[in-house]
Design a protein around this motif. Structure first.
Motif, mmCIF file in Angstrom:
data_model
loop_
_atom_site.group_PDB
_atom_site.id
_atom_site.type_symbol
_atom_site.label_atom_id
_atom_site.label_comp_id
_atom_site.label_asym_id
_atom_site.label_seq_id
_atom_site.Cartn_x
_atom_site.Cartn_y
_atom_site.Cartn_z
ATOM 1 N N VAL A 148 -1.532 -57.679 -2.890
ATOM 2 C CA VAL A 148 -0.563 -58.553 -3.550
ATOM 3 C C VAL A 148 -1.207 -59.202 -4.775
ATOM 4 C CG1 VAL A 148 0.818 -60.661 -3.307
ATOM 5 C CG2 VAL A 148 0.768 -58.990 -1.452
ATOM 6 N N GLY A 149 -2.452 -59.631 -4.635
ATOM 7 C CA GLY A 149 -3.163 -60.202 -5.766
ATOM 8 C C GLY A 149 -3.512 -59.178 -6.828
ATOM 9 N N ARG A 150 -3.929 -57.992 -6.394
ATOM 10 C CA ARG A 150 -4.299 -56.948 -7.357
ATOM 11 C C ARG A 150 -3.106 -56.481 -8.178
ATOM 12 N NH1 ARG A 150 -7.133 -54.751 -2.711
ATOM 13 N NH2 ARG A 150 -9.365 -55.219 -2.879
ATOM 14 N N ALA A 151 -1.917 -56.626 -7.644
ATOM 15 C CA ALA A 151 -0.724 -56.180 -8.370
ATOM 16 C C ALA A 151 -0.430 -57.043 -9.585
ATOM 17 C CB ALA A 151 0.490 -56.186 -7.435
ATOM 18 N N PHE A 152 -0.967 -58.260 -9.615
ATOM 19 C CA PHE A 152 -0.533 -59.204 -10.633
ATOM 20 C C PHE A 152 -0.853 -58.753 -12.059
ATOM 21 C CE2 PHE A 152 -1.617 -62.767 -13.443
ATOM 22 C CZ PHE A 152 -0.336 -63.270 -13.614
ATOM 23 N N LEU A 153 -2.087 -58.433 -12.348
ATOM 24 C CA LEU A 153 -2.445 -58.088 -13.731
ATOM 25 C C LEU A 153 -1.717 -56.830 -14.223
ATOM 26 C CD1 LEU A 153 -6.260 -58.969 -13.841
ATOM 27 C CD2 LEU A 153 -4.388 -60.151 -15.012
ATOM 28 N N PRO A 154 -1.681 -55.734 -13.475
ATOM 29 C CA PRO A 154 -0.946 -54.568 -13.982
ATOM 30 C C PRO A 154 0.558 -54.781 -14.058
ATOM 31 C CG PRO A 154 -1.781 -54.141 -11.771
ATOM 32 C CD PRO A 154 -2.421 -55.412 -12.246
ATOM 33 N N ALA A 155 1.094 -55.744 -13.302
ATOM 34 C CA ALA A 155 2.532 -56.026 -13.388
ATOM 35 C C ALA A 155 2.863 -56.885 -14.596
ATOM 36 C CB ALA A 155 3.012 -56.719 -12.110
ATOM 37 N N PHE A 156 1.970 -57.802 -14.951
ATOM 38 C CA PHE A 156 2.283 -58.805 -15.964
ATOM 39 C C PHE A 156 1.707 -58.509 -17.346
ATOM 40 C CE2 PHE A 156 1.215 -63.023 -17.928
ATOM 41 C CZ PHE A 156 2.510 -63.382 -18.253
ATOM 42 N N VAL A 157 0.463 -58.093 -17.418
ATOM 43 C CA VAL A 157 -0.195 -57.948 -18.718
ATOM 44 C C VAL A 157 0.521 -56.971 -19.653
ATOM 45 C CG1 VAL A 157 -2.311 -57.152 -19.865
ATOM 46 C CG2 VAL A 157 -2.450 -58.739 -17.933
ATOM 47 N N PRO A 158 0.992 -55.801 -19.194
ATOM 48 C CA PRO A 158 1.707 -54.909 -20.122
ATOM 49 C C PRO A 158 2.950 -55.550 -20.747
ATOM 50 C CG PRO A 158 1.045 -53.704 -18.168
ATOM 51 C CD PRO A 158 0.795 -55.148 -17.878
ATOM 52 N N LEU A 159 3.602 -56.443 -20.020
ATOM 53 C CA LEU A 159 4.778 -57.119 -20.570
ATOM 54 C C LEU A 159 4.367 -58.058 -21.703
ATOM 55 C CD1 LEU A 159 6.631 -58.068 -17.248
ATOM 56 C CD2 LEU A 159 6.562 -55.868 -18.457
ATOM 57 N N VAL A 160 3.262 -58.740 -21.512
ATOM 58 C CA VAL A 160 2.752 -59.630 -22.561
ATOM 59 C C VAL A 160 2.344 -58.822 -23.781
ATOM 60 C CG1 VAL A 160 0.961 -61.309 -23.150
ATOM 61 C CG2 VAL A 160 1.990 -61.327 -20.867
ATOM 62 N N GLU A 161 1.639 -57.735 -23.562
ATOM 63 C CA GLU A 161 1.183 -56.914 -24.683
ATOM 64 C C GLU A 161 2.363 -56.346 -25.469
ATOM 65 O OE1 GLU A 161 -3.152 -55.382 -23.067
ATOM 66 O OE2 GLU A 161 -1.370 -54.268 -22.473
ATOM 67 N N ALA A 162 3.470 -56.074 -24.787
ATOM 68 C CA ALA A 162 4.646 -55.510 -25.462
ATOM 69 C C ALA A 162 5.434 -56.556 -26.234
ATOM 70 C CB ALA A 162 5.548 -54.838 -24.436
ATOM 71 N N ARG A 163 5.378 -57.827 -25.817
ATOM 72 C CA ARG A 163 6.271 -58.854 -26.380
ATOM 73 C C ARG A 163 5.565 -59.916 -27.217
ATOM 74 N NH1 ARG A 163 10.827 -56.070 -25.704
ATOM 75 N NH2 ARG A 163 10.988 -55.288 -23.561
ATOM 76 N N ARG A 164 4.254 -59.976 -27.211
ATOM 77 C CA ARG A 164 3.578 -61.148 -27.765
ATOM 78 C C ARG A 164 3.683 -61.272 -29.281
ATOM 79 N NH1 ARG A 164 -2.809 -59.725 -26.668
ATOM 80 N NH2 ARG A 164 -2.842 -57.658 -27.621
ATOM 81 N N THR A 165 4.034 -60.197 -29.983
ATOM 82 C CA THR A 165 4.208 -60.298 -31.435
ATOM 83 C C THR A 165 5.664 -60.155 -31.851
ATOM 84 O OG1 THR A 165 3.745 -57.933 -31.720
ATOM 85 C CG2 THR A 165 1.876 -59.452 -31.911
ATOM 86 N N THR A 166 6.594 -60.175 -30.885
ATOM 87 C CA THR A 166 8.021 -60.092 -31.211
ATOM 88 C C THR A 166 8.438 -61.326 -32.012
ATOM 89 O OG1 THR A 166 8.469 -58.863 -29.180
ATOM 90 C CG2 THR A 166 10.349 -59.927 -30.258
ATOM 91 N N PRO A 167 9.104 -61.149 -33.151
ATOM 92 C CA PRO A 167 9.549 -62.319 -33.927
ATOM 93 C C PRO A 167 10.522 -63.177 -33.127
ATOM 94 C CG PRO A 167 9.671 -60.308 -35.255
ATOM 95 C CD PRO A 167 9.412 -59.877 -33.839
ATOM 96 N N TRP A 168 10.424 -64.492 -33.309
ATOM 97 C CA TRP A 168 11.327 -65.403 -32.616
ATOM 98 C C TRP A 168 11.723 -66.531 -33.555
ATOM 99 C CZ3 TRP A 168 9.176 -70.307 -32.186
ATOM 100 C CH2 TRP A 168 7.781 -70.394 -32.230
ATOM 101 N N ASN A 169 12.835 -67.195 -33.213
ATOM 102 C CA ASN A 169 13.345 -68.282 -34.044
ATOM 103 C C ASN A 169 13.526 -69.540 -33.195
ATOM 104 O OD1 ASN A 169 15.778 -67.894 -32.624
ATOM 105 N ND2 ASN A 169 16.499 -66.394 -34.133
ATOM 106 N N GLU A 170 14.061 -70.574 -33.809
ATOM 107 C CA GLU A 170 14.207 -71.840 -33.105
ATOM 108 C C GLU A 170 15.200 -71.752 -31.945
ATOM 109 O OE1 GLU A 170 12.377 -74.625 -33.352
ATOM 110 O OE2 GLU A 170 11.162 -73.316 -34.632
ATOM 111 N N ALA A 171 16.223 -70.906 -32.099
ATOM 112 C CA ALA A 171 17.170 -70.718 -30.998
ATOM 113 C C ALA A 171 16.477 -70.096 -29.785
ATOM 114 C CB ALA A 171 18.336 -69.836 -31.445
#
Length: 297
Positions: A227-250
């Motif tokens: 259960v603990g080992r699942a965390f990084l492979p479940a979460f990190v790819p989502l961060v890597e895919a979204r962390r530079t997505t442009p965002w606005n005040e809304a």
């Protein structure tokens, strides 16, 4: 039997610390690799680490742990990764609650307990990156032992493909042990992370389990490790895919409002928050899950 359980406790506590170290190292690497986006020109975030202590009524040693918090990073606006090992005797209120919920007899006669675990909550800079929660733990009393925990995703802007990917990793790690685990623990998460006064879930779920004891400690320990080992492979790819997505005040407004929902849940319903505060654990460590900023409409 006592020596065996002492060894098992030590192994569990060591694993939670090992998992903590893996996560801290990986998240600081994410900070180092964030070279684009609105926060990339500031110093990479680092965890501030401090010891925590549990307060006992008679002043005796009651355990503690490490609180690791990063604030104002390139990727993470606030993240806490805590590990602790605490012990002592449960107060009357905690005894009654545990006896009622878990059906344990004899708590009043022998209220000793031991608990060790890891708890993580991450609040992100970019509103397109989902917040996340993860914890795993072992709990012991003279009357029973069990494992618990899980991981759930809390996006303010949901991407169905991210939800699917997160759940797929959880399912894969559960299926290694028992094909019934994922559907059962997913349903439990959907029920547990529901906010009744808002009539909605706090996120898109994951898995949640408690009181997990098949009478085979080695088998159950192997499962809670996965259960603990699942965390990084479940979460990190989502961060890597979204962390530079442009965002606005809304987008930021949606994030702050969703954080308000998250705070409401943790303060009103979360069992871990209630247990930590009622048993004298460091309040700052217990409440590290709260977001740095939130908004209510």
């Amino acid at each position: 039997m006592d020596a065996t359980m002492d060894n098992q406790k030590a192994r569990a506590a060591a694993w939670f610390r090992e998992l903590r170290d893996q996560i801290v190292e990986r998240f600081e690497a994410l900070e180092d690799n964030q070279t684009a986006g609105p926060f990339s020109d500031q110093p990479a975030g680092r965890f501030d680490v401090s010891e925590t202590k549990r307060a006992s009524a008679d002043g005796s040693d009651a355990g503690g742990g490490l609180m690791s918090v990063m604030r104002g990073g390139r990727v993470f606006e606030k993240i806490g990764v805590n590990v602790s090992t605490v012990y002592g005797t449960l107060g009357e209120r905690a005894q009654a609650a545990m006896a009622a919920r878990k059906g344990l007899e004899g708590m009043a006669d022998d209220p000793r307990f031991w608990a060790s675990g890891i708890s993580l909550v991450a609040h992100m800079q970019n509103p397109h990156c989902p917040a996340v929660h993860m914890n795993t733990r072992m709990f012991w009393t003279p009357h029973a032992w069990w494992f618990g925990g899980g991981s759930d995703l809390n996006p303010c802007i949901e991407y169905p493909e991210d939800t699917q990917a997160f759940h797929a990793v959880q399912k894969g790690h559960c299926d290694r042990h028992n094909a019934s685990y994922y559907p059962r623990f997913k349903e439990w998460a959907d029920e547990y992370f529901y906010v009744p006064h808002r009539g909605r879930a706090r996120g898109v779920g994951g898995i949640f389990l408690d009181d997990h004891n098949t009478s085979d400690w080695e088998t159950d320990f192997a499962f809670i490790q996965d259960v603990g080992r699942a965390f990084l492979p479940a979460f990190v790819p989502l961060v890597e895919a979204r962390r530079t997505t442009p965002w606005n005040e809304a987008d930021k407004d949606k994030q702050l409002i969703h954080r308000g929902l998250y705070a409401e849940y943790n303060l009103v319903y979360d069992r871990g928050t209630k247990f930590g505060l009622e048993t004298g654990h460091d309040a700052n460590a217990v409440l590290m899950s709260l977001p740095p900023l939130a908004k209510w409409v």
